[in-house]
Design an enzyme around this catalytic site. Structure first.
Site, PDB file in Angstrom:
ATOM      1  N   HIS A   1      55.562   6.953  19.913  1.00  0.00           N
ATOM      2  CA  HIS A   1      56.969   7.131  19.535  1.00  0.00           C
ATOM      3  C   HIS A   1      57.722   7.735  20.727  1.00  0.00           C
ATOM      4  O   HIS A   1      57.170   8.551  21.478  1.00  0.00           O
ATOM      5  CB  HIS A   1      57.058   8.057  18.319  1.00  0.00           C
ATOM      6  CG  HIS A   1      58.431   8.107  17.730  1.00  0.00           C
ATOM      7  ND1 HIS A   1      59.425   8.895  18.273  1.00  0.00           N
ATOM      8  CD2 HIS A   1      58.985   7.462  16.679  1.00  0.00           C
ATOM      9  CE1 HIS A   1      60.532   8.740  17.559  1.00  0.00           C
ATOM     10  NE2 HIS A   1      60.289   7.875  16.583  1.00  0.00           N
TER      11      HIS A   1
ATOM     12  N   GLU B   1      62.240   0.270  19.373  1.00  0.00           N
ATOM     13  CA  GLU B   1      63.202   1.333  19.111  1.00  0.00           C
ATOM     14  C   GLU B   1      63.900   1.714  20.409  1.00  0.00           C
ATOM     15  O   GLU B   1      63.387   2.567  21.165  1.00  0.00           O
ATOM     16  CB  GLU B   1      62.494   2.568  18.556  1.00  0.00           C
ATOM     17  CG  GLU B   1      61.704   2.319  17.298  1.00  0.00           C
ATOM     18  CD  GLU B   1      61.462   3.608  16.533  1.00  0.00           C
ATOM     19  OE1 GLU B   1      62.038   3.749  15.458  1.00  0.00           O
ATOM     20  OE2 GLU B   1      60.734   4.476  17.033  1.00  0.00           O
TER      21      GLU B   1
HETATM   22  C1  PEP Z   1      62.544   7.023  14.427  1.00  0.00           C
HETATM   23  O1  PEP Z   1      62.204   8.167  14.174  1.00  0.00           O
HETATM   24  O2  PEP Z   1      61.687   6.226  14.782  1.00  0.00           O
HETATM   25  C2  PEP Z   1      63.946   6.646  14.288  1.00  0.00           C
HETATM   26  C3  PEP Z   1      64.297   5.410  14.530  1.00  0.00           C
HETATM   27  O3  PEP Z   1      64.814   7.629  13.924  1.00  0.00           O
HETATM   28  P1  PEP Z   1      66.283   7.404  13.318  1.00  0.00           P
HETATM   29  O4  PEP Z   1      66.170   6.379  12.213  1.00  0.00           O
HETATM   30  O5  PEP Z   1      66.683   8.751  12.819  1.00  0.00           O
HETATM   31  O6  PEP Z   1      67.142   6.907  14.410  1.00  0.00           O
END
Ligand code: PEP
Length: 251
Positions: free
Chosen positions: A94, A166
Site C-alpha cells: 500500500h 491507487e
Molecule cells: C486506500 O486506503 O487504499 C484508499 C484508497 O484510501 P481512500 O479511499 O481514503 O482514498
C-alpha cells in the site's frame, strides 16, 4: 463476475466498535451476496471482525504482514498469523507502507510471495505520486511496481493475485484529486498487458481494482466491469452505511 470491494480501515476503529459496525453493515445482507466484500482492519481487530462476520457473506483480510515467515521482528505480524485468523487476502505495498515505512518493490515482492505461500490472495497495490504523473513518469513507475511485485510468483503452480491501482494523489488523505475515469481504465489496460508479459498463465483472470477516495457518488465511474472490476476503499469504508452504499452502487 461479482464486483470485488475491499475496505481498508487503516489505523482506525477499535475492537469495541466492530459489533455496531457489523450490525449496521449486515442490516441488508442480500446485497452483500452479490459482491465479494472483504474488510481489512488493523491486525489487533481481526479476531473481532472474524467473530462479527463469520456467518455472513463478508470476509476479512490483513493490511500488511512481514516478508519473513517468522523471527525476531518486534512489532511485526507474519503471514501465517493472518492466515491462521482466517484472512483471505492481504494488502501488499500500500502506498502508505511505501511512503511511511520505506517499503521497496523488493520487499513488496517478498510479501506477495509469502501471502501466496500462506494461501492468501496478495493484493498488490501500485500507483504513482502526483509529481511522477506530472513528469509523465506514471506509466514507467507503475509498470516497474507490477513487474517487481510479481517477480517471485512464477514459482507457484497456481496464481491467485489482485492488483489495486491507487494513484497516490487520488487517495483521500493526500490531494484527493478525482481522476478522469478514462485515465484509470487506460492504466488498468497497461497493467493487464504487463501481467500478460510477466506471467506464464493466468494473467487474464487477475482482477484489477481502483482505489482513491472512492465513495457512493463516484464508485460506478471507475468500475467498468471489464478492465476494472472492483474497488479498494479507505476512508469511506469506516462508516458502515457509506460502505454499504458503495456495494449497492456496484452490484
Ligand atoms: C486506500 O486506503 O487504499 C484508499 C484508497 O484510501 P481512500 O479511499 O481514503 O482514498
Amino acid at each position: 463476475m461479482k464486483p470485488i470491494i475491499i475496505g481498508n480501515w487503516k489505523m482506525h476503529l477499535t475492537a469495541s466498535d466492530v459489533g455496531d459496525y457489523a450490525r449496521t453493515f449486515l442490516a441488508e445482507p442480500d446485497i452483500l451476496t452479490k459482491a465479494e466484500v472483504t474488510i481489512c482492519p488493523a491486525a489487533p481487530l481481526i479476531p473481532a471482525v472474524a467473530g462479527a462476520f463469520s456467518n455472513s457473506p463478508v470476509q476479512w483480510g490483513g493490511q500488511n504482514a512481514h516478508w519473513e515467515t517468522q523471527g525476531a521482528f518486534t512489532g511485526e505480524t507474519s503471514m501465517a498469523m493472518l492466515s491462521n485468523l482466517g484472512c483471505r487476502l492481504v494488502l501488499c505495498g500500500h502506498s502508505e507502507r511505501r511512503k511511511f515505512f520505506h517499503e521497496t518493490d523488493e520487499m513488496v515482492s517478498r510479501k506477495v510471495e509469502q501471502a501466496t505461500a500462506h494461501s492468501m490472495v496478495p493484493v498488490l497495490c501500485v500507483g504513482e505520486t502526483y509529481e511522477q504523473r506530472h513528469q509523465q513518469q506514471h506509466e514507467v513507475v507503475v509498470m516497474e511496481q507490477i513487474r517487481k511485485g510479481i517477480d517471485l510468483l512464477s514459482a507457484f503452480p497456481s496464481l491467485a493475485l489482485y492488483v489495486a491501482y491507487e494513484p497516490v494523489w487520488a487517495i483521500s488523505t493526500n490531494q484527493a484529486i478525482e481522476p478522469n475515469p478514462s485515465d484509470i481504465i487506460a492504466m488498468a489496460r497497461l497493467i493487464r498487458n504487463a501481467l500478460r508479459e510477466e506471467l506464464p498463465t493466468g494473467a487474464e483472470s487477475v482482477p484489477i481494482l481502483f482505489g482513491g477516495n472512492v465513495n457512493p457518488q463516484n464508485a460506478k465511474k471507475f468500475v467498468d466491469g471489464e478492465v476494472v472490476t472492483g474497488v479498494l476503499v479507505g476512508g469511506a469504508s469506516l462508516n458502515p452505511k457509506t460502505f454499504h452504499q458503495i456495494v449497492t452502487q456496484l452490484v
